[in-house]
Design an enzyme around this catalytic site. Structure first.
Site, PDB file in Angstrom:
ATOM      1  N   GLY A 295      -5.023  -1.656   5.847  1.00 49.52           N
ATOM      2  CA  GLY A 295      -4.537  -1.753   4.462  1.00 49.52           C
ATOM      3  C   GLY A 295      -3.136  -2.346   4.413  1.00 49.52           C
ATOM      4  N   GLN A 296      -2.533  -2.317   3.214  1.00 47.94           N
ATOM      5  CA  GLN A 296      -1.225  -2.962   3.024  1.00 47.94           C
ATOM      6  C   GLN A 296      -0.173  -2.398   3.985  1.00 47.94           C
ATOM      7  OE1 GLN A 296       0.980  -2.060  -0.504  1.00 47.94           O
ATOM      8  NE2 GLN A 296       2.202  -3.934  -0.417  1.00 47.94           N
TER       9      GLN A 296
ATOM     10  N   ILE B 157       5.312  -0.718  -2.982  1.00 45.64           N
ATOM     11  CA  ILE B 157       5.704  -1.376  -1.731  1.00 45.64           C
ATOM     12  C   ILE B 157       5.416  -2.876  -1.828  1.00 45.64           C
ATOM     13  CG2 ILE B 157       5.374  -1.434   0.777  1.00 45.64           C
ATOM     14  CD1 ILE B 157       6.583   1.230  -0.219  1.00 45.64           C
TER      15      ILE B 157
ATOM     16  N   TYR C  57      -5.106   9.599  -9.209  1.00 43.06           N
ATOM     17  CA  TYR C  57      -4.327   9.287  -7.999  1.00 43.06           C
ATOM     18  C   TYR C  57      -3.116  10.228  -7.903  1.00 43.06           C
ATOM     19  CZ  TYR C  57      -1.276   6.440  -4.923  1.00 43.06           C
ATOM     20  OH  TYR C  57      -0.438   5.980  -3.936  1.00 43.06           O
TER      21      TYR C  57
ATOM     22  N   LYS D  73      -2.230  13.130  -5.236  1.00 37.19           N
ATOM     23  CA  LYS D  73      -1.017  13.087  -4.415  1.00 37.19           C
ATOM     24  C   LYS D  73      -0.259  14.421  -4.490  1.00 37.19           C
ATOM     25  CE  LYS D  73      -1.517   9.400  -2.270  1.00 37.19           C
ATOM     26  NZ  LYS D  73      -1.628   9.422  -0.813  1.00 37.19           N
TER      27      LYS D  73
ATOM     28  N   ASP E  83     -14.611   6.977   7.954  1.00 39.38           N
ATOM     29  CA  ASP E  83     -14.665   7.269   6.529  1.00 39.38           C
ATOM     30  C   ASP E  83     -14.035   8.657   6.427  1.00 39.38           C
ATOM     31  OD1 ASP E  83     -15.291   8.205   4.062  1.00 39.38           O
ATOM     32  OD2 ASP E  83     -17.450   7.805   4.197  1.00 39.38           O
TER      33      ASP E  83
ATOM     34  N   GLY F  87      -6.880   3.993   7.444  1.00 44.93           N
ATOM     35  CA  GLY F  87      -6.471   2.905   6.543  1.00 44.93           C
ATOM     36  C   GLY F  87      -5.631   1.872   7.289  1.00 44.93           C
TER      37      GLY F  87
HETATM   38  C1  AKB Z   1       0.235   2.257  -6.974  1.00 42.62           C
HETATM   39  O1  AKB Z   1       0.733   1.428  -7.739  1.00 42.62           O
HETATM   40  O2  AKB Z   1      -0.777   2.914  -7.238  1.00 42.62           O
HETATM   41  C2  AKB Z   1       0.904   2.497  -5.637  1.00 42.62           C
HETATM   42  C3  AKB Z   1       1.849   3.638  -5.682  1.00 42.62           C
HETATM   43  C4  AKB Z   1       3.086   3.541  -6.458  1.00 42.62           C
HETATM   44  O3  AKB Z   1       1.613   4.631  -5.072  1.00 42.62           O
HETATM   45  N1  AKB Z   1       1.571   1.301  -5.215  1.00 42.62           N
END
Ligand code: AKB
Length: 321
Positions: free
Chosen positions: A16-17, A177, A147, A151, A57, A13
């Site tokens: 990415g940001q 971030i 997500y 995590k 990938d 990545g």
């Molecule tokens: C999101 O908003 O999904 C991310 C995070 C807080 O992990 N920036």
């Protein structure tokens, strides 16, 4: 498992940001030829010019293995991920990239006996049952997004690899971030970056969260500092591994608006909350990061007003109206 052995780094990545700002710092520390950019799709990025790069990938373990072999990699910063809002649109892809991807990276680290791995977590690992204010390091998780679920799984898996296989894997629970180089994509905290572009370009912003939605946030220089400091810490001082709470500031869209208003007095904000509100409502408002402060000396540099001044200063030069 010694920090001194990091010689050749792969960043997944990388464009990415976070990757696009971490990579230049890693290059300064380790030398540009020693930081390999793992990119999903080739793009024209300045940083690609003077560093080795490879298409990765993360759902394909062979590609990670090949890169580690070809470039003699000993450390991976695994930043490739599908963020919260994008993950709710395509939970199947989020599972594959975030869970299979992290598993693949950890497996390669185990097999190839890598020196260190960085696997970030997020405030999204917490859920609506978590205490929302000053959220403890250890508490109820129960995230409700794919997500967040990925995590927590990543945290548990990484800790398992540490205790079972001696893989030195470390990670932070990143807050939202804020940065001015590369836009985030698909996150719930993205408003806190978008708002600056709109304030400078159009003097108005329609926010997708309610005005009083407080979330933990961090300016990119602090994010990079936290990442590098954790990776640099003596292993003996770490009581946790892949799941350190880190905090810098907490604010709502209204707090941010008022701070921007001090510099752009004709800026206007409107509110049109969407599906991302539900995600934000399930996350903490502030975090207890005393373990990070104690174990590896974490301390942020930027307050809300310092971050806002710097963002507007940098972006005003970059954005041509
Ligand atoms: C999101 O908003 O999904 C991310 C995070 C807080 O992990 N920036």
């Amino acid at each position: 498992m010694s920090k001194n052995l990091t010689k050749k780094i792969l960043v997944t990545g990388a464009t990415g940001q976070i990757g696009s700002e971490l990579v230049p710092e890693l290059k300064k520390i380790y030398g540009k030829e020693n930081v390999v950019l793992g990119i999903h799709k080739r793009k024209n990025v300045d940083d690609l010019e003077d560093s080795p790069s490879t298409v990765i990938d993360v759902t394909n373990k062979n590609l990670i293995e090949d890169a580690v072999q070809e470039f003699d990699i000993d450390t991976i910063y695994h930043l490739a991920a599908i963020l919260s809002a994008a993950g709710e649109k395509d939970p199947w892809l989020a599972w594959k990239v975030n869970i299979d991807g992290t598993y693949n990276v950890l497996e390669v680290a185990r097999e190839k006996k890598l020196v260190k791995v960085f696997c970030p977590s997020s405030i999204a690992a917490f859920g609506p049952d978590t205490p929302r204010v000053n959220t403890p390091q250890i508490t109820v998780m129960n995230p409700k997004t794919m997500y967040g679920l990925s995590k927590v799984t990543g945290e548990l898996l990484a800790n398992y690899y540490f205790y079972k296989f001696n893989v030195d894997v470390r990670g932070l629970r990143y807050p939202g971030i804020i940065s001015n180089k590369t836009l985030p994509g698909g996150g719930t905290t993205d408003y806190a970056v978008e708002i600056f572009y709109e304030a400078i370009k159009n003097k108005k912003y329609v926010c997708f969260l309610k005005s009083d939605t407080v979330l933990p946030m961090m300016y990119m220089p602090d994010c990079i500092k936290a990442t590098l400091n954790l990776m640099d810490a003596e292993i003996q001082s770490l009581r946790y591994h892949s799941d350190y709470n880190v905090a810098a500031m907490s604010f709502s869209p209204d707090d941010l608006f008022k701070e921007i208003l001090k510099i752009i007095p004709d800026f206007k904000i409107y509110y049109n909350p969407d599906h991302r509100q539900k995600i934000a409502d399930s996350w903490p408002q502030s975090l207890d990061d005393s373990s990070a402060r104690k174990d590896w000396g974490w301390k942020p540099d930027f307050t809300l007003s310092e971050m806002v001044k710097d963002m507007i200063n940098v972006l005003s030069k970059k954005i041509t109206i």
